[in-house]
Design an enzyme around this catalytic site. Structure first.
Site, PDB file in Angstrom:
ATOM      1  N   SER A 139      31.462  41.303  47.016  1.00 28.91           N
ATOM      2  CA  SER A 139      32.392  41.942  46.092  1.00 28.91           C
ATOM      3  C   SER A 139      31.558  42.833  45.193  1.00 28.91           C
ATOM      4  O   SER A 139      30.351  42.611  45.038  1.00 28.91           O
ATOM      5  CB  SER A 139      33.086  40.861  45.249  1.00 28.91           C
ATOM      6  OG  SER A 139      33.739  41.441  44.127  1.00 28.91           O
ATOM      7  N   TYR A 152      32.968  33.800  38.956  1.00 23.47           N
ATOM      8  CA  TYR A 152      33.151  34.517  40.223  1.00 23.47           C
ATOM      9  C   TYR A 152      31.959  35.422  40.513  1.00 23.47           C
ATOM     10  O   TYR A 152      31.466  35.495  41.639  1.00 23.47           O
ATOM     11  CB  TYR A 152      34.450  35.317  40.140  1.00 23.47           C
ATOM     12  CG  TYR A 152      34.810  36.094  41.381  1.00 23.47           C
ATOM     13  CD1 TYR A 152      35.025  35.448  42.602  1.00 23.47           C
ATOM     14  CD2 TYR A 152      34.963  37.473  41.334  1.00 23.47           C
ATOM     15  CE1 TYR A 152      35.370  36.171  43.729  1.00 23.47           C
ATOM     16  CE2 TYR A 152      35.316  38.202  42.456  1.00 23.47           C
ATOM     17  CZ  TYR A 152      35.512  37.543  43.654  1.00 23.47           C
ATOM     18  OH  TYR A 152      35.853  38.260  44.776  1.00 23.47           O
TER      19      TYR A 152
HETATM   20  C1  8X3 Z   1      37.245  41.402  43.598  1.00 22.87           C
HETATM   21  C2  8X3 Z   1      36.747  42.389  42.613  1.00 22.87           C
HETATM   22  O1  8X3 Z   1      36.863  43.115  40.163  1.00 22.87           O
HETATM   23  O2  8X3 Z   1      38.275  41.257  40.809  1.00 22.87           O
HETATM   24  O3  8X3 Z   1      36.253  40.883  44.409  1.00 22.87           O
HETATM   25  O4  8X3 Z   1      35.909  40.958  40.608  1.00 22.87           O
HETATM   26  S1  8X3 Z   1      36.975  41.878  40.991  1.00 22.87           S
END
Ligand code: 8X3
Length: 254
Positions: A139, A152
């Site tokens: 990502s 994340y």
């Molecule tokens: C998704 C991109 O900006 O939501 O992987 O982290 S974000």
């Protein structure tokens, strides 16, 4: 139907979003596609749809965090030429001060350990194919951080590092390692899962953005990278919508 000569592509997290779109596109590009996800009914329906369209697919229910299940799945495959590590996702967007450690653990388990499990289990078959490809869906979150994103971002950094390190370690073997890093992608589940079903919060992620990327847009980049000639390794492909200049700079018509 698949034949011994058909290249086999395994796609994890194939029950929806980018995984499902990638399965459709890789099948249309001539691969026999093996769909994996926890939700058996979804991947079975998608495999049936792909087969009805004249392509080739099979479904195998799998939780990538379950190592024994991953090993049994790997043993069941006749061959594996392409692995798309797509299973993953975000849980929560709280700041570091209040984020739930359980969410961080879950994200690390799925995005990093899940990718590690499947990659380790399928690497012998990918190498034996003589022309293997590993794709890691990281990502843009794996490349720079943003407020509320730390759990994340940390997990996606882990996935990115796994891909980069594996590429170093297996150089000289016939396996490419490709990292695809998407930015804002509007899928049916990503933001809804992150915000635990809160549709209003999920909608705000995309508010005013005319054209976030679609799952098909990302599947297109994956399929393009996978179908380059064998000697061409797309190390890293970052893909964002035109309206997104960085993780924190997004044009919104509000
Ligand atoms: C998704 C991109 O900006 O939501 O992987 O982290 S974000």
């Amino acid at each position: 139907m698949s034949t011994a000569a058909t290249r086999t592509a395994v796609v994890t997290g194939a029950s929806s979003g980018i995984g499902a779109a990638t399965a459709r596109q890789l099948a249309a590009a001539g691969h026999h596609v093996v769909l994996t996800a926890r939700r058996k009914d979804r991947i079975e329906a998608l495999a049936a749809e792909i087969n009805a369209a004249g392509h080739s697919a099979a479904a195998h229910a799998l939780d990538v965090t379950d190592r024994a299940a991953v090993d049994a799945f790997a043993a069941s495959l006749e061959r594996c030429d392409v692995l798309v590590n797509n299973a993953g996702g975000a849980l929560g967007a709280e700041p570091v001060a209040t984020g739930d450690p359980a969410d961080w653990r879950t994200m690390y388990e799925v995005n990093v350990i899940g990718t590690l499990h499947v990659t380790q289990a399928l690497l012998p078959a990918l190498t034996a194919s003589g022309d293997g490809t590993v794709v890691v869906l990281s990502s843009t979150a794996g490349h720079s951080t943003y407020e509320g994103g730390a759990g994340y971002v940390a997990a996606k950094n882990g996935a990115r590092v796994l891909a980069e390190t594996l590429r170093l370690e297996i150089v000289g073997q016939p396996v490419r390692v490709i990292e695809i890093a998407p930015g804002m992608v509007k899928t049916e589940e990503f933001a809804t899962t992150r915000f635990r079903g809160d549709a209003d919060k999920a909608a705000k992620v995309y508010a005013g953005v005319a054209h976030p990327l679609s799952a098909d847009d990302v599947a297109d980049t994956i399929t393009w990278a996978v179908t380059r000639p064998s000697h061409v390794n797309i190390d890293l492909l970052v893909v964002r919508p035109r309206a997104q200049a960085s993780n924190t700079k997004v044009h919104r018509d509000l």
